[in-house]
Write an enzyme that holds these catalytic residues in place. Structure first.
Site, PDB file in Angstrom:
ATOM      1  N   THR A 153      19.919  -3.908   6.009  1.00  0.00           N
ATOM      2  CA  THR A 153      19.831  -4.885   4.933  1.00  0.00           C
ATOM      3  C   THR A 153      19.686  -4.161   3.612  1.00  0.00           C
ATOM      4  O   THR A 153      19.140  -3.053   3.563  1.00  0.00           O
ATOM      5  CB  THR A 153      18.633  -5.842   5.144  1.00  0.00           C
ATOM      6  OG1 THR A 153      18.527  -6.709   4.007  1.00  0.00           O
ATOM      7  CG2 THR A 153      17.326  -5.089   5.311  1.00  0.00           C
ATOM      8  N   ASP A 154      20.150  -4.790   2.542  1.00  0.00           N
ATOM      9  CA  ASP A 154      19.987  -4.187   1.215  1.00  0.00           C
ATOM     10  C   ASP A 154      18.528  -4.177   0.785  1.00  0.00           C
ATOM     11  O   ASP A 154      18.151  -3.434  -0.123  1.00  0.00           O
ATOM     12  CB  ASP A 154      20.850  -4.906   0.181  1.00  0.00           C
ATOM     13  CG  ASP A 154      20.555  -6.392   0.075  1.00  0.00           C
ATOM     14  OD1 ASP A 154      19.880  -6.941   0.971  1.00  0.00           O
ATOM     15  OD2 ASP A 154      21.006  -7.004  -0.898  1.00  0.00           O
ATOM     16  N   GLU A 155      17.693  -4.929   1.461  1.00  0.00           N
ATOM     17  CA  GLU A 155      16.258  -4.972   1.138  1.00  0.00           C
ATOM     18  C   GLU A 155      15.589  -3.594   1.285  1.00  0.00           C
ATOM     19  O   GLU A 155      14.554  -3.353   0.676  1.00  0.00           O
ATOM     20  CB  GLU A 155      15.541  -5.968   2.050  1.00  0.00           C
ATOM     21  CG  GLU A 155      15.904  -7.406   1.814  1.00  0.00           C
ATOM     22  CD  GLU A 155      15.111  -8.053   0.687  1.00  0.00           C
ATOM     23  OE1 GLU A 155      14.082  -7.495   0.255  1.00  0.00           O
ATOM     24  OE2 GLU A 155      15.543  -9.115   0.237  1.00  0.00           O
ATOM     25  N   TYR A 177       9.154  -6.753   5.967  1.00  0.00           N
ATOM     26  CA  TYR A 177      10.524  -6.904   6.474  1.00  0.00           C
ATOM     27  C   TYR A 177      11.353  -5.671   6.145  1.00  0.00           C
ATOM     28  O   TYR A 177      11.936  -5.044   7.035  1.00  0.00           O
ATOM     29  CB  TYR A 177      11.181  -8.163   5.883  1.00  0.00           C
ATOM     30  CG  TYR A 177      12.686  -8.209   6.082  1.00  0.00           C
ATOM     31  CD1 TYR A 177      13.240  -8.213   7.362  1.00  0.00           C
ATOM     32  CD2 TYR A 177      13.550  -8.219   5.000  1.00  0.00           C
ATOM     33  CE1 TYR A 177      14.608  -8.242   7.552  1.00  0.00           C
ATOM     34  CE2 TYR A 177      14.928  -8.254   5.182  1.00  0.00           C
ATOM     35  CZ  TYR A 177      15.449  -8.263   6.455  1.00  0.00           C
ATOM     36  OH  TYR A 177      16.805  -8.283   6.641  1.00  0.00           O
ATOM     37  N   LYS A 181      12.908  -2.705   8.690  1.00  0.00           N
ATOM     38  CA  LYS A 181      14.346  -2.416   8.766  1.00  0.00           C
ATOM     39  C   LYS A 181      14.615  -0.956   8.379  1.00  0.00           C
ATOM     40  O   LYS A 181      15.459  -0.294   8.988  1.00  0.00           O
ATOM     41  CB  LYS A 181      15.143  -3.362   7.873  1.00  0.00           C
ATOM     42  CG  LYS A 181      15.192  -4.799   8.379  1.00  0.00           C
ATOM     43  CD  LYS A 181      15.863  -4.921   9.740  1.00  0.00           C
ATOM     44  CE  LYS A 181      17.363  -4.744   9.623  1.00  0.00           C
ATOM     45  NZ  LYS A 181      18.072  -4.894  10.909  1.00  0.00           N
TER      46      LYS A 181
END
Length: 190
Positions: A153-155, A177, A181
């Site tokens: 994810t770009d997070e 989160y 990841k």
């Protein structure tokens, strides 16, 4: 020929990463058909992808709506639904041993949820990904055609307002989160 079903929900950044994995799968399995099960915001985006045979709109109100999944099995003839959790290593060994390709989009998601229940994110996103990787590694040792795709994810890059992320930039997770990841990304690269 076989059908490959990829289930994808999530952010636009996740969708962009999914497109690369889909292209790679298609190029290596050009006799197979790829179907995407996704939610309304992403249907039109995936319909433009030349590697996807069909896009199926996920109309589920709950992510555990079994009636919808059984209905879907009639649309994609070779699709089988197995209720389980990627943290269950024995189940993953049984299921992955039947596959030529594994695309890991699985994740507990949503930042707000991760702040309230971070243990679920650690269990699924770190330990679950570790289980998948261990099983995939064992299969790959005896079958070099086996493919494992891990989608992040770009997070994991943190806040980057009004700028594009680059895959080689430093990871800077800012919540449970994104930290979970980023941890799974490191496991993949180790």
């Amino acid at each position: 020929m076989s059908n490959i079903l990829i289930i994808k929900h999530g952010s636009l950044g996740d969708i962009a990463q999914a497109s690369g994995a889909i292209q790679d799968i298609c190029e290596n399995h050009n006799a197979d058909q790829i179907f995407i099960l996704t939610t309304k915001p992403y249907v039109n985006l995936f319909k433009k992808n030349p590697f996807i045979k069909d896009v199926i709109l996920d109309k589920r109100l709950s992510r555990f709506n079994l009636i919808y999944l059984y209905t879907l099995m009639r649309v994609i003839k070779k699709y089988n639904f197995v209720k389980g959790n990627i943290s269950n290593k024995k189940l993953m060994e049984e299921q992955i041993s039947k596959c030529d390709i594994v695309v890991n989009f699985a994740a507990e998601s949503h930042v707000d949820n991760s702040i309230k229940a971070s243990a679920d994110f650690i269990r699924s996103n770190i330990f679950g990904s570790y289980n998948l990787l261990e099983v995939a590694r064992k299969i790959y040792d005896s079958d070099k055609n086996f493919m494992f795709h891990h989608i992040s994810t770009d997070e994991v890059y943190g806040e980057n307002l009004n700028k594009a992320f680059k895959e080689n930039q430093t990871l800077n997770p800012t919540n449970p989160y994104s930290a979970s990841k980023a941890s799974s990304d490191h496991l993949v690269n180790a």
